[in-house]
Enzyme design. Sequence first.
Site, PDB file in Angstrom:
ATOM      1  N   GLU A 115      -5.359  -8.706   1.157  1.00 28.51           N
ATOM      2  CA  GLU A 115      -5.989  -8.380   2.439  1.00 28.51           C
ATOM      3  C   GLU A 115      -7.465  -8.147   2.208  1.00 28.51           C
ATOM      4  OE1 GLU A 115      -4.351  -5.042   4.621  1.00 28.51           O
ATOM      5  OE2 GLU A 115      -2.299  -5.715   4.249  1.00 28.51           O
ATOM      6  N   GLU A 174       0.795  -1.233   0.000  1.00 31.03           N
ATOM      7  CA  GLU A 174       0.000   0.000   0.000  1.00 31.03           C
ATOM      8  C   GLU A 174       0.827   1.283   0.000  1.00 31.03           C
ATOM      9  OE1 GLU A 174      -3.025   0.013   3.009  1.00 31.03           O
ATOM     10  OE2 GLU A 174      -3.897  -1.861   2.338  1.00 31.03           O
TER      11      GLU A 174
HETATM   12  C1  FCB Z   1      -4.335  -1.996   5.544  1.00 29.84           C
HETATM   13  C2  FCB Z   1      -2.961  -2.347   6.052  1.00 29.84           C
HETATM   14  C3  FCB Z   1      -2.930  -3.365   7.140  1.00 29.84           C
HETATM   15  C4  FCB Z   1      -4.087  -3.199   8.115  1.00 29.84           C
HETATM   16  C5  FCB Z   1      -5.398  -3.056   7.375  1.00 29.84           C
HETATM   17  C6  FCB Z   1      -6.603  -2.927   8.263  1.00 29.84           C
HETATM   18  O1  FCB Z   1      -4.334  -0.699   5.065  1.00 29.84           O
HETATM   19  O2  FCB Z   1      -2.174  -2.835   4.989  1.00 29.84           O
HETATM   20  O3  FCB Z   1      -1.690  -3.308   7.786  1.00 29.84           O
HETATM   21  O4  FCB Z   1      -3.847  -2.157   8.959  1.00 29.84           O
HETATM   22  O5  FCB Z   1      -5.347  -1.982   6.505  1.00 29.84           O
END
Ligand code: FCB
Length: 453
Positions: free
Chosen positions: A356, A165
Amino acid sequence: MSTRFPSDFTWGVATSAYQIEGSPLADGAGPSNWHRFAHEPGRILNGDHGDLACDHYHRFKDDVALIKRLGVDAYRFSFNWARIQPEGRGKVNARGLDFYKRLVDALLAQGIQPFATLHHWDLPAALEDAGGWLNRDTALRFADFTEIMVGALDGQVQDWCTLNEPWVIMHEGHVAGAHPPGLRNLALAPTVAHNLLRAHAEGVRAYRANGRHRIGLVVNIEPKYAASDDARNHAMDHAARIRAEGYMNRLFVDPVFRGEWPEELIEAMGGPEGEAWREVLSESTAPLREPIDWLGVNYYSRAVVRHRAGGFLDTETVRQPNPHTAMGWEVYPPGLTDTLVWLHERTGGIPLYVTENGAAFDDPPVVEGRLHDQPRMDYLRTHLQAASNAIERGVNLRGYFAWSLLDNFEWSFGYSRRFGLVHVDPATQTRTPKDSARLFAEVVATNGECLED
Ligand code: FCB
């Protein structure tokens, strides 16, 4: 509804170093920017920090056993760079490297495929002192670090990712000021974006040296929808949508895959910010266009936006009448389908992973070894269905990683936001799989078939 995943689909869980490891200065590690930031008064909710976190540094063997019990194929984790190079450059700290070697050995011994993220936000403080992502040199230091890690774990870790990110590093660190280095200056953003993309590309080049071919980038995508369909407001809201999408979603995708910058940002910003963007955006994208093998997407929510003069980029987000998570994020599963289809088209069909996806909710307490987290189960189920819908629409989706294995240090929110499939008692460090962990284990065991209505 039918829910289908290819038979070789990769199921995994994800974490990151600073959020779970604890012992940030152990065994010769240098301080990271996050370690330093979290200890500055007022930075983190409730004064929380990662000194202990989930004590994964000492409990990693138990955590690997926990991952094994979920039955997943893969584990996505990251390295704390300052454990390896305490000063962010030069000599390798063998004891720091040894921790990750032991972790990888433990994963492989259980047949769990390591997916290693080279950089998930914790930069050696020494590099931040030297200008961090505002300094062009950081990209070269990242390439050195990549070479060290790839060399040390060669043949053991097959799957690598450069940055997690980059948008969050740019925006939260340099525009919103909620992450280190805590700056609030939109005019810095283009330089940071450019250096992050340079670091990514330099890292890929360092990795490629021996013809290796399993490296990717992880981006956060929050699809943007225009608030209004009516003719009067539509054009303005549509333009707002394009600006928001350019700033958040295209900035770290288009230069890599299409050799294009979101140029509408120059005009959208105007003034000194616009000038700063013009300068960076006039730089060639050729060095950034290093081919990669896969793209990871972190998806949590969407934003419905409209034009508002004086708002950030003259836009504002319109709250929707849907459930929201404890982060205040709208629960919108179709946004995951849309995101995957959009990325598929925009990247020319590159293999995609959901690296994620998950949700923080105010969980009830653990009672007799159980924690009933129905909202998280619903979130998981509906988002997995959304992922399956994308596959049905032809998206080349190769895997899905739930965020997160453990309740952990959620950055500026400290331990107040809990994303884990597994509950962690901060006082005792006891791990208790939540009902969502049981659901996810069943999804993995049946390759998604248990999701069918
Ligand atoms: C993302 C991050 C991760 C976590 C989630 C909720 O932005 O990559 O580390 O904090 O959000």
